[in-house]
Write a protein that holds these residues in place. Structure first.
Motif, short mmCIF file in Angstrom:
data_model
loop_
_atom_site.label_atom_id
_atom_site.label_comp_id
_atom_site.label_asym_id
_atom_site.label_seq_id
_atom_site.Cartn_x
_atom_site.Cartn_y
_atom_site.Cartn_z
N PRO A 209 1.66 -14.15 4.26
CA PRO A 209 2.48 -14.04 5.48
C PRO A 209 1.88 -14.88 6.61
O PRO A 209 0.67 -15.11 6.63
CB PRO A 209 2.40 -12.55 5.83
CG PRO A 209 2.02 -11.88 4.59
CD PRO A 209 1.17 -12.85 3.81
N THR A 210 2.72 -15.31 7.53
CA THR A 210 2.24 -16.10 8.67
C THR A 210 2.36 -15.32 9.98
O THR A 210 2.14 -15.87 11.05
CB THR A 210 3.04 -17.42 8.78
OG1 THR A 210 4.43 -17.09 8.88
CG2 THR A 210 2.82 -18.31 7.57
N HIS A 211 2.77 -14.07 9.86
CA HIS A 211 2.84 -13.18 11.03
C HIS A 211 2.06 -11.91 10.69
O HIS A 211 1.91 -11.57 9.51
CB HIS A 211 4.30 -12.82 11.36
CG HIS A 211 5.09 -13.98 11.84
ND1 HIS A 211 5.38 -14.20 13.18
CD2 HIS A 211 5.63 -15.03 11.18
CE1 HIS A 211 6.08 -15.32 13.30
NE2 HIS A 211 6.25 -15.84 12.10
N PRO A 212 1.58 -11.18 11.73
CA PRO A 212 0.82 -9.97 11.43
C PRO A 212 1.71 -8.85 10.89
O PRO A 212 2.85 -8.71 11.33
CB PRO A 212 0.25 -9.58 12.80
CG PRO A 212 1.18 -10.19 13.80
CD PRO A 212 1.70 -11.45 13.17
N HIS A 213 1.18 -8.07 9.96
CA HIS A 213 1.89 -6.91 9.40
C HIS A 213 0.93 -5.72 9.45
O HIS A 213 0.27 -5.40 8.45
CB HIS A 213 2.35 -7.20 7.97
CG HIS A 213 3.37 -8.29 7.90
ND1 HIS A 213 4.72 -8.05 8.02
CD2 HIS A 213 3.24 -9.63 7.78
CE1 HIS A 213 5.38 -9.19 7.96
NE2 HIS A 213 4.51 -10.17 7.82
N PRO A 214 0.81 -5.08 10.64
CA PRO A 214 -0.21 -4.05 10.83
C PRO A 214 -0.11 -2.89 9.84
O PRO A 214 -1.12 -2.28 9.51
CB PRO A 214 0.03 -3.55 12.26
CG PRO A 214 0.90 -4.55 12.91
CD PRO A 214 1.62 -5.31 11.86
N VAL A 215 1.09 -2.58 9.36
CA VAL A 215 1.23 -1.42 8.46
C VAL A 215 0.48 -1.64 7.15
O VAL A 215 -0.14 -0.73 6.62
CB VAL A 215 2.73 -1.13 8.19
CG1 VAL A 215 2.89 -0.03 7.16
CG2 VAL A 215 3.42 -0.74 9.48
N VAL A 216 0.50 -2.86 6.63
CA VAL A 216 -0.19 -3.11 5.35
C VAL A 216 -1.57 -3.75 5.54
O VAL A 216 -2.35 -3.81 4.59
CB VAL A 216 0.65 -3.99 4.39
CG1 VAL A 216 1.93 -3.29 3.99
CG2 VAL A 216 0.95 -5.36 4.99
N ALA A 217 -1.89 -4.20 6.75
CA ALA A 217 -3.19 -4.83 6.99
C ALA A 217 -4.30 -3.84 6.69
O ALA A 217 -4.15 -2.64 6.91
CB ALA A 217 -3.29 -5.30 8.44
N GLY A 218 -5.41 -4.35 6.15
CA GLY A 218 -6.55 -3.49 5.86
C GLY A 218 -6.53 -2.91 4.47
O GLY A 218 -7.47 -2.21 4.07
N SER A 219 -5.48 -3.16 3.70
CA SER A 219 -5.42 -2.61 2.34
C SER A 219 -4.96 -3.69 1.37
O SER A 219 -3.82 -4.16 1.45
CB SER A 219 -4.45 -1.43 2.30
OG SER A 219 -4.06 -1.18 0.96
N ALA A 220 -5.85 -4.06 0.44
CA ALA A 220 -5.50 -5.09 -0.54
C ALA A 220 -4.34 -4.61 -1.40
O ALA A 220 -3.44 -5.38 -1.74
CB ALA A 220 -6.71 -5.42 -1.41
N THR A 221 -4.35 -3.33 -1.74
CA THR A 221 -3.29 -2.79 -2.60
C THR A 221 -1.93 -2.90 -1.91
O THR A 221 -0.96 -3.38 -2.51
CB THR A 221 -3.58 -1.31 -2.92
OG1 THR A 221 -4.87 -1.24 -3.51
CG2 THR A 221 -2.55 -0.75 -3.86
N ALA A 222 -1.88 -2.48 -0.66
CA ALA A 222 -0.61 -2.55 0.07
C ALA A 222 -0.18 -4.00 0.23
O ALA A 222 1.01 -4.32 0.13
CB ALA A 222 -0.76 -1.88 1.44
N GLN A 223 -1.16 -4.90 0.44
CA GLN A 223 -0.82 -6.33 0.59
C GLN A 223 -0.19 -6.85 -0.71
O GLN A 223 0.83 -7.51 -0.68
CB GLN A 223 -2.10 -7.15 0.85
CG GLN A 223 -2.83 -6.75 2.11
CD GLN A 223 -2.44 -7.60 3.31
OE1 GLN A 223 -1.33 -8.10 3.38
NE2 GLN A 223 -3.33 -7.73 4.25
N TRP A 224 -0.81 -6.51 -1.85
CA TRP A 224 -0.29 -6.98 -3.13
C TRP A 224 1.15 -6.53 -3.35
O TRP A 224 1.95 -7.25 -3.92
CB TRP A 224 -1.15 -6.44 -4.29
CG TRP A 224 -2.30 -7.32 -4.63
CD1 TRP A 224 -3.62 -7.08 -4.38
CD2 TRP A 224 -2.26 -8.61 -5.27
NE1 TRP A 224 -4.39 -8.11 -4.82
CE2 TRP A 224 -3.58 -9.06 -5.37
CE3 TRP A 224 -1.24 -9.41 -5.76
CZ2 TRP A 224 -3.92 -10.28 -5.95
CZ3 TRP A 224 -1.56 -10.63 -6.34
CH2 TRP A 224 -2.88 -11.05 -6.43
N MET A 225 1.43 -5.31 -2.92
CA MET A 225 2.75 -4.75 -3.20
C MET A 225 3.84 -5.29 -2.28
O MET A 225 5.01 -5.30 -2.63
CB MET A 225 2.71 -3.22 -3.11
CG MET A 225 1.86 -2.62 -4.21
SD MET A 225 1.71 -0.85 -4.06
CE MET A 225 3.28 -0.33 -4.73
#
Ligand SMILES: [Fe+2]
Ligand SMILES: [Fe+2]
Length: 250
Positions: A209-225
């Motif tokens: 992503p090129t914009h911040p996504h605070p809900v999934v930031a900080g979690s590799a698992t959430a990022q992957w999904m």
């Protein structure tokens, strides 16, 4: 077994294996997914490849030896660029301030995403879960502040004071990574592993992503999904912003 149960199990398996066992095939699949989604929009897809020419040029491996950079070198050179952009936003005005902020926003979003997906699973085992988790939490806070700044009028004093707070948080975070996390990963990994990390970081950043996504930031698992979809939406948003700048009358 019902179809729904099978889907739940498949999703659970993806959830538990993604961060720890991510390899080139996972990353390539991830990139293919974004490309396939992008290809579905024939008006926007060509622009998706050109919205960040400056970053893409600066991050391209060059023949002067940067192609030999290991994963930590790549992240460190991005830290340098982040610091330069922070200083430039702090001193710029008008359109220049706006375009530099957007450049910083895109670089930070991609950089932190790659660290959470590629670096953090390694540093959890080299420096420990507590330190790795502390870095993840800092990144979540940075994403939250960045999202807040993105919605503000950059010509106001409010933006400047919020940006000063954000800059301190980012500088502190970069320093923490450079003091403890990067050295621990570098000393625990072989040269080949570190070289492989560089190519993984570059692949993830191409599709992040090129914009911040605070809900999934900080979690590799959430990022992957969620990233393939978030990245697509961000690129369409970037392409449409670029288009509006080129043709303001539209
Ligand atoms: Fe970071
Ligand atoms: Fe970093």
């Amino acid at each position: 077994m019902t179809r729904r149960k099978t889907a739940e199990l498949a999703s659970e398996r993806a959830y538990t294996r993604a961060p720890a066992e991510a390899d080139e095939r996972d990353i390539q699949r991830f990139a293919d997914q974004v490309a396939a989604l992008a290809a579905g929009d024939s008006d926007t897809a060509p622009d998706l490849l050109t919205v960040r020419p400056r970053l893409r040029e600066e991050q391209k491996p060059r023949e002067d030896g940067s192609a030999k950079q290991d994963g930590i070198d790549v992240l460190l050179s991005q830290h340098d660029l982040i610091r330069q952009l922070l200083a430039r936003v702090g001193s710029a005005q008008g359109e220049c301030k706006e375009s530099t902020f957007h450049e910083l926003r895109a670089l930070l979003a991609m950089h932190e995403c790659a660290e959470e997906i590629i670096l953090r699973p390694v540093s959890k085992s080299t420096i420990g879960i507590d330190v790795a988790e502390a870095r993840n939490q800092e990144e979540k806070e940075i994403a939250r502040l960045l999202a807040e700044l993105e919605g503000m009028d950059m010509s106001t004093g409010d933006f400047d004071s919020r940006f000063a707070e954000f800059e301190l948080a980012v500088q502190d975070h970069l320093g923490q990574e450079e003091r403890d996390e990067f050295p621990s990963v570098r000393s625990a990994c072989s040269e080949a592993q570190l070289r492989k990390m560089a190519s993984r970081v570059r692949v993830v950043e191409r599709v992040a992503p090129t914009h911040p996504h605070p809900v999934v930031a900080g979690s590799a698992t959430a990022q992957w999904m969620t990233i393939p979809f978030a990245a697509l939406i961000d690129r369409i948003r970037d392409a449409s912003l670029a288009h509006r700048k080129r043709e303001p009358g539209d």
